[in-house]
Motif scaffolding. Structure first.
Motif, mmCIF file in Angstrom:
data_model
loop_
_atom_site.group_PDB
_atom_site.id
_atom_site.type_symbol
_atom_site.label_atom_id
_atom_site.label_comp_id
_atom_site.label_asym_id
_atom_site.label_seq_id
_atom_site.Cartn_x
_atom_site.Cartn_y
_atom_site.Cartn_z
ATOM 1 N N GLU A 7 0.797 -1.201 0.098
ATOM 2 C CA GLU A 7 0.146 -0.325 0.432
ATOM 3 C C GLU A 7 1.058 0.947 -0.077
ATOM 4 O O GLU A 7 -0.064 2.081 -0.543
ATOM 5 N N LYS A 8 1.931 1.433 0.532
ATOM 6 C CA LYS A 8 2.782 2.208 0.783
ATOM 7 C C LYS A 8 3.524 2.562 -0.593
ATOM 8 O O LYS A 8 3.830 3.577 -0.736
ATOM 9 N N TYR A 9 4.036 1.512 -0.772
ATOM 10 C CA TYR A 9 4.973 1.696 -2.003
ATOM 11 C C TYR A 9 4.286 1.113 -3.576
ATOM 12 O O TYR A 9 4.332 -0.274 -3.911
ATOM 13 N N PRO A 10 3.179 1.489 -3.726
ATOM 14 C CA PRO A 10 2.308 0.648 -4.776
ATOM 15 C C PRO A 10 2.281 0.911 -6.449
ATOM 16 O O PRO A 10 1.690 0.242 -7.217
ATOM 17 N N TYR A 11 3.485 1.436 -6.437
ATOM 18 C CA TYR A 11 4.434 1.963 -7.834
ATOM 19 C C TYR A 11 5.172 1.163 -8.742
ATOM 20 O O TYR A 11 6.589 1.317 -8.079
ATOM 21 N N PRO A 12 5.223 -0.647 -8.956
ATOM 22 C CA PRO A 12 6.450 -1.038 -9.318
ATOM 23 C C PRO A 12 6.830 0.154 -10.360
ATOM 24 O O PRO A 12 6.377 -0.058 -11.892
ATOM 25 N N ILE A 13 7.877 -0.570 -10.616
ATOM 26 C CA ILE A 13 8.319 0.110 -11.449
ATOM 27 C C ILE A 13 9.853 -1.083 -12.275
ATOM 28 O O ILE A 13 10.679 -2.060 -11.382
ATOM 29 N N ARG A 14 9.785 -1.340 -13.471
ATOM 30 C CA ARG A 14 10.519 -2.856 -13.985
ATOM 31 C C ARG A 14 11.417 -2.485 -15.167
ATOM 32 O O ARG A 14 11.160 -1.066 -15.518
ATOM 33 N N VAL A 15 12.521 -2.016 -14.837
ATOM 34 C CA VAL A 15 13.836 -1.676 -15.649
ATOM 35 C C VAL A 15 14.473 -2.696 -16.622
ATOM 36 O O VAL A 15 15.049 -3.814 -16.467
ATOM 37 N N ARG A 16 14.618 -2.308 -17.711
ATOM 38 C CA ARG A 16 14.095 -3.594 -19.079
ATOM 39 C C ARG A 16 15.536 -3.023 -19.446
ATOM 40 O O ARG A 16 16.129 -1.902 -19.516
ATOM 41 N N GLU A 17 16.141 -4.011 -20.723
ATOM 42 C CA GLU A 17 17.494 -3.316 -21.647
ATOM 43 C C GLU A 17 18.311 -3.273 -21.400
ATOM 44 O O GLU A 17 19.310 -1.569 -21.135
#
Length: 129
Positions: free
Chosen positions: A115-125
């Motif tokens: 709930e506190k960290y709701p934004y998934p960030i995916r790092v590709r390439e």
């Protein structure tokens, strides 16, 4: 592909430094928790500058801490995206296994963390330097 030693560190190290750039050109470098799956990084963010910067400029750098004398430097660059398709952190068993003790140390459950960290960030390439 990173060496076996670096692969091991990417699995075991708890913190990686994420460098983003804001719309004003100002860099932001912050320590974050992460998962490395052999191909990409998964990071969870609170609302704020990290997520905003990634939406504005997907180019990021990631750095592990060095050894005591600065000999072992691990740097990577990639393209980041705030992803709507990633599950929340509490639904990612590998993430909960890796950070369960730290989450508990805050007095939180994995669901509260999500709930506190709701934004998934995916790092590709990802490219290692």
């Amino acid at each position: 592909m990173p060496s076996r030693e670096i692969q091991s560190r990417l699995k075991k190290d708890l913190v990686i430094w994420l460098a983003t750039v804001g719309v004003d050109g100002q860099p932001l470098v912050v320590p974050v928790w992460f998962l490395w799956d052999g191909d990409s990084f998964l990071i969870y963010s609170q609302p704020g500058l990290k997520a905003r910067n990634v939406r504005t400029n997907p180019k990021v750098q990631l750095h592990l801490n060095t050894d005591e004398v600065g000999d072992v430097v691990v740097r990577a660059s990639g393209k980041a995206k705030v992803s709507r398709s990633e599950p929340p952190a509490n639904k990612v068993p590998a993430y909960v296994r890796k950070y369960g003790d730290q989450i508990k140390g805050f007095g939180w459950t994995p669901a509260i963390f999500a709930e506190k960290y709701p934004y998934p960030i995916r790092v590709r390439e990802v490219r290692f330097h």
